[in-house]
Design an enzyme around this catalytic site. Structure first.
Site, PDB file in Angstrom:
ATOM      1  N   LYS A 166       0.792  -1.227   0.000  1.00  0.00           N
ATOM      2  CA  LYS A 166       0.000   0.000   0.000  1.00  0.00           C
ATOM      3  C   LYS A 166       0.832   1.290   0.000  1.00  0.00           C
ATOM      4  O   LYS A 166       0.339   2.353   0.360  1.00  0.00           O
ATOM      5  CB  LYS A 166      -0.985   0.067   1.189  1.00  0.00           C
ATOM      6  N   LYS A 180      -6.181  -0.533  -6.905  1.00  0.00           N
ATOM      7  CA  LYS A 180      -5.155   0.486  -6.662  1.00  0.00           C
ATOM      8  C   LYS A 180      -5.766   1.858  -6.893  1.00  0.00           C
ATOM      9  O   LYS A 180      -6.236   2.150  -7.995  1.00  0.00           O
ATOM     10  CB  LYS A 180      -3.956   0.307  -7.612  1.00  0.00           C
TER      11      LYS A 180
HETATM   12  P1  A3P Z   1      -4.939   3.269  -2.272  1.00  0.00           P
HETATM   13  O1  A3P Z   1      -5.649   2.250  -3.109  1.00  0.00           O
HETATM   14  O2  A3P Z   1      -5.240   3.152  -0.841  1.00  0.00           O
HETATM   15  O3  A3P Z   1      -5.177   4.673  -2.783  1.00  0.00           O
HETATM   16  P2  A3P Z   1       0.492  -0.951  -3.480  1.00  0.00           P
HETATM   17  O4  A3P Z   1       0.553  -1.163  -4.912  1.00  0.00           O
HETATM   18  O5  A3P Z   1       1.866  -0.948  -2.835  1.00  0.00           O
HETATM   19  O6  A3P Z   1      -0.414  -1.902  -2.758  1.00  0.00           O
HETATM   20  O7  A3P Z   1      -0.049   0.509  -3.218  1.00  0.00           O
HETATM   21  C1  A3P Z   1      -1.336   0.904  -3.587  1.00  0.00           C
HETATM   22  C2  A3P Z   1      -1.397   2.405  -3.468  1.00  0.00           C
HETATM   23  O8  A3P Z   1      -0.605   2.969  -4.493  1.00  0.00           O
HETATM   24  C3  A3P Z   1      -2.745   2.976  -3.661  1.00  0.00           C
HETATM   25  O9  A3P Z   1      -3.374   3.027  -2.408  1.00  0.00           O
HETATM   26  C4  A3P Z   1      -2.462   4.356  -4.234  1.00  0.00           C
HETATM   27  O10 A3P Z   1      -2.672   5.401  -3.328  1.00  0.00           O
HETATM   28  C5  A3P Z   1      -0.974   4.327  -4.586  1.00  0.00           C
HETATM   29  N1  A3P Z   1      -0.641   4.793  -5.929  1.00  0.00           N
HETATM   30  C6  A3P Z   1       0.422   5.550  -6.226  1.00  0.00           C
HETATM   31  N2  A3P Z   1       0.452   5.824  -7.543  1.00  0.00           N
HETATM   32  C7  A3P Z   1      -0.615   5.223  -8.098  1.00  0.00           C
HETATM   33  C8  A3P Z   1      -1.094   5.149  -9.425  1.00  0.00           C
HETATM   34  N3  A3P Z   1      -0.478   5.752 -10.424  1.00  0.00           N
HETATM   35  N4  A3P Z   1      -2.224   4.457  -9.625  1.00  0.00           N
HETATM   36  C9  A3P Z   1      -2.872   3.863  -8.625  1.00  0.00           C
HETATM   37  N5  A3P Z   1      -2.445   3.887  -7.337  1.00  0.00           N
HETATM   38  C10 A3P Z   1      -1.330   4.551  -7.074  1.00  0.00           C
END
Ligand code: A3P
Length: 875
Positions: A632, A823
């Site tokens: 996350k 995401k």
């Molecule tokens: P949220 O869904 O809570 O907003 P991970 O891939 O490590 O699990 O992290 C997910 C998080 O990546 C998402 O958390 C989001 O906030 C963040 N993120 C950063 N850049 C992003 C992007 N380009 N598209 C989607 N999520 C992104």
């Protein structure tokens, strides 16, 4: 013309004969007699002076040539053993206690206290600079003995000494005592108050100084010093309560190392000498002066100012000081830092039948081996040499040596422990050989030739060990690295315990004592307080590898082990013992349970490791960098953006999770590096980590939402606030959810662990907020860090998608492809009370993170970190 020679003759015959007395007086009698004799032995006597010189030179040359011939031809001939046997040294340790000449009982004081202690078993070491020699020696000694410590440079402000109501350090050590004495008033009072309140002692080393001080007073104490002395013959105070590991009763005869010793002259009953030495007689002093014992290590009982101390008048170069230092830590920490006094000893002999003809064991060598074993058993109950046997090379010597082989084989079962040497290419054939010779194959202990495959792990070897031999324990010098020895550790792989092996300096080519690296003197040095002695003092479990050739000839190994055991008995209260390898292995992991999991190093970092790695594994198959951010934080976005680069390919997603392969936190880790190799990677540059960090409070909330979205019942049943405030008495599933939610956000802790294995230059920290709001800049910085040439132009391949609210990939000209629904989810904002609570919860971790970032050279800290640390901002 008269020649010099003829003139003498002419003169004597020319002289008229005188009466006897006169002739005596003139010396002519002798002359005539000598001349007479000379005429009988003309070659020897009737030579000119120059000829005498030539004669002497010729004799000298003849002697040198004879010595040369002896050294080069006789030593390798069959006669050599006859000649060398006479010069075989016997172990001789000067120890009045062992011979019974001095009766000082072995008293190992128990330093544990019945009082409720409020201190941690950790040492705070104040060093002059981070590079100072004694400071390094202190740190190494602590590492060797696995004593936790923290190093601080003196002169700066004091570190935090307490944690809630507990003292963080059990002993304070000053590499330079003057730094303690000259501390500014405020800090000194603070430190002394801490020591009194938590009953914490101080160890101080008086530093060498250019100026020689005679009768100088130690600032603020009724104690006087005399510096820059040369000393000899150190002895210990048998009545000192500090002695635990160290045994008093003997004198360390001879000059003490260094010429800058300090001796103490106390003027108060609080002081009691722990060790004395005398002035070196080479300093032209009267005999009486050289006999007066001068205190070199002093105990301060704390009667004067309520603080107990141990003061050293010299550094750690003198071996005895290392022991006294460990005892001081034990005493001053009220036993919190006491080391166990039990030492297990296992001496392996790498295949007892492997050796060149002419260097192998003969019958009398086998007899000597058994005799030494019996003598050692008096000192180490149950001690037996652990003879290796591969099934090959039996009867490969001269006829005399083959008789030795027969005798050994007969004794192998009865008198020694036997170990196995695995020949990797045909273990089954080896079993047959063992059976032919009646050698039992159930010891459960094996070593691999040349360490091959033990580490870096060669799965086939472990497979063979398990299937063919039922091996449970092995040992190696290679894990995690050959050097330095103090950092060697053990691990368990596929239920086989791999124990660290120690070094005793006896190699296959050290056949004679004189050929020991550095010669006999060096060998005696290592035995008498030096490296070998210290190895056994510092390691509760000692496994040494020796070779057959160390036991023939002048029996170097027998000399070494009997001597060092005697020296240990003389100077320490250690209880030497032994056990079968399997029990030793179990004991090791009882002592160090945290070592069970292996730490997979990169075999390509080390030429030696690479060489013994299986041929079908190549460095190119390993990943060159890893993304290590917690869930996350934006790892999928980073992974996706990196994969857009034509020169980078990632591992295939896990077939279970469709995400990363979860190498470090799952069962894959136990499958070893082979698991990483089976994933597909393409390589870019060096082995690096990239890690992403966002606000730990927001990360926790995002993770909670993610878990709910995946239908986790506990997350669905409890609110976020209930999860993060769950107490330790809450139902187990809730507590587990709380831990999984909160622990990954303790970034500084996790990063410190990575940094204990990788240098800071290999770590690149990405601000997760910046990745989200400005991915192009973030990716450009990353490309610079990874040195990717030519860089990929992300500005034309990433575009903000207003619908998604995030940056997405540009595809087919005008379209965008965003990350999946999981995401960048939509969910209600975090409650203010939860954010406030998490701010407090992560305060110490975030503060430590700021310090860490500064240490790593980051000039500014991310905005989210500033916000999390401020108390004005709301969620
Ligand atoms: P949220 O869904 O809570 O907003 P991970 O891939 O490590 O699990 O992290 C997910 C998080 O990546 C998402 O958390 C989001 O906030 C963040 N993120 C950063 N850049 C992003 C992007 N380009 N598209 C989607 N999520 C992104």
């Amino acid at each position: 013309m008269v020649t010099e020679n003829s003139s003498a003759v002419v003169t004597s015959s020319y002289k008229p004969l005188l009466p006897l007395e006169e002739r005596r007086a003139s010396g002519l009698v002798g002359l005539r007699v000598r001349r007479h004799l000379a005429s009988k032995r003309p070659w020897c006597i009737m030579v000119r002076q120059g000829t005498v010189k030539r004669c002497v030179v010729a004799l000298l040359l003849l002697t040198i040539v004879s010595i040369f011939c002896y050294a080069h031809y006789l030593i390798s001939s069959p006669f050599s053993s006859l000649i060398r046997r006479d010069s075989r040294p016997e172990p001789s340790i000067r120890c009045a206690i062992l011979t019974g000449a001095t009766r000082v009982p072995a008293v190992a004081h128990d330093h544990r206290s019945a009082a409720r202690l409020r201190i941690d078993a950790k040492v705070l070491v104040f060093v002059e600079t981070t590079y100072s020699r004694l400071g390094r020696e202190i740190a190494e000694l602590l590492v060797y003995n696995r004593i936790k410590y923290k190093v601080e440079v003196s002169g700066k402000s004091l570190p935090v000494l307490t944690n809630l109501d507990k003292g963080k350090y059990g002993v304070i050590v000053f590499e330079n005592l003057n730094k303690y004495l000259q501390m500014d008033k405020w800090n000194r009072e603070l430190l002394d108050k801490y020591c009194r309140e938590y009953s914490v002692g101080i160890v101080g080393f008086n530093p060498p100084s250019e100026e020689t001080l005679v009768g100088a007073q130690l600032r603020g104490f009724p104690l006087f010093i005399h510096t820059n002395l040369r000393l000899k013959d150190a002895a210990l105070n048998a009545g000192s309560p500090i002695l635990r590991l160290t045994r008093a009763g003997e004198t360390a005869w001879g000059a003490l190392p260094g010429e800058d010793w300090t001796v103490f002259s106390p003027n108060h009953s609080t002081y009691e000498p722990l060790a004395w030495a005398t002035r070196n007689s080479e300093d032209f002093l009267s005999e009486e002066t050289t006999r007066v014992p001068l205190p070199t290590v002093l105990q301060d009982h704390g009667v004067y100012d309520g603080i107990q101390r141990v003061l050293f008048g010299g550094g750690l170069r003198f071996w005895l000081h290392k022991l006294l230092f460990l005892d001081s830590l034990s005493y001053l920490s009220h036993g919190q830092l006491s080391l166990s006094l039990q030492r297990f000893l296992l001496v392996d002999v790498d295949d007892i039948f492997v050796g060149e003809r002419g260097t192998r064991l003969k019958k009398d060598d086998v007899v000597a081996l058994l005799a030494t074993q019996q003598r050692i058993q008096q000192l180490v109950p149950g001690f037996r040499f652990n003879l290796g046997f591969s099934g090959k090379y039996f009867h490969h010597g001269t006829s005399e040596e083959n008789l030795g082989d027969d005798m050994l084989l007969g004794k192998l079962l009865m008198d020694f422990q036997s170990i196995l040497i695995v020949i990797c290419n045909d273990p089954v054939m080896q079993v047959v050989l063992f059976q032919e010779h009646g050698i039992p194959v159930d010891s459960g202990y094996s070593i691999a030739p040349h360490h091959s495959g033990v580490y870096p792990v060669h799965e086939l070897l472990y497979e063979a060990w398990k299937r063919v031999w039922n091996i449970r324990v092995t040992s190696t010098e290679e894990y995690p690295h050959l050097r330095p020895a103090r950092l060697r550790r053990g691990f368990i792989h596929r239920n086989i315990m791999v124990l660290p092996r120690q070094t005793c300096g006896l190699f296959t080519h050290t056949i004679m004592i004189e050929r020991y690296p550095g010669g006999r003197e060096k060998l005696d040095e290592t035995i008498q307080g030096g490296e070998l002695f210290q190895t056994i003092v510092y390691n509760p479990i000692n496994i040494f590898m020796t070779h057959m050739s160390n036991y023939g000839n002048d029996r170097l190994a027998l000399y070494t082990f009997e001597s060092v055991i005697k020296f240990l008995q003389c100077w320490t209260n250690l209880r030497l013992t032994t056990a079968p390898p399997l029990q030793i292995g179990e004991r090791y992991f009882q002592l160090y349970p945290e070592e069970g999991d292996p730490v997979w190093g990169n075999p390509c970092d080390d030429g030696r490791h690479q060489k013994i790695w299986s041929h079908n594994k190549t460095c190119e198959q390993l990943p060159r960098f890893l993304v290590i951010g917690p869930q996350k934080t934006g790892t999928t976005a980073l992974y996706t953006f990196l994969s857009m680069h034509p020169d980078i390919s990632s591992n295939f997603p896990s077939p279970d999770t469709f995400e990363e392969i979860q190498f470090f936190n799952g069962k894959n880790y136990y499958r070893g590096l082979d698991c990483l190799l089976s994933s597909t990677w393409l390589l870019i540059c060096v082995y690096l980590q990239v890690t992403i960090l966002i606000s730990p409070a927001r990360r926790a909330y995002s993770w909670y939402q993610h878990t709910r979205a995946h239908g986790d019942q506990v997350a669905l049943n409890y609110s976020f606030h209930q999860v993060i405030t769950a107490s330790d008495t809450a139902p187990k599933p809730l507590r587990e959810l709380r831990n999984r939610c909160l622990n990954p956000g303790k970034y500084s802790q996790h990063l410190e662990r990575w940094l204990s294995y990788y240098p800071p230059q290999q770590l690149h920290i990405i601000d997760g907020d910046q990745l989200r709001s400005n991915p192009v800049e973030t990716m450009n910085e990353l490309q610079r860090f990874l040195k990717i040439q030519p860089p990929f132009d992300y500005s034309t391949h990433l575009r903000y998608d207003p619908k998604k609210g995030f940056f997405c990939q540009v595809i087919n000209g005008d379209h965008t492809k965003c990350l999946g629904r999981s995401k960048g989810r939509q969910y209600p904002p975090m409650e203010d009370k939860s954010y406030k609570l998490l701010q407090r919860y992560y305060l110490s971790h975030n503060t430590a993170l700021v310090k860490l970032l500064k240490r790593l050279g980051y000039r500014s800290v991310p905005q989210w970190l500033k916000d999390d640390l401020s108390d004005t901002v709301t969620a």
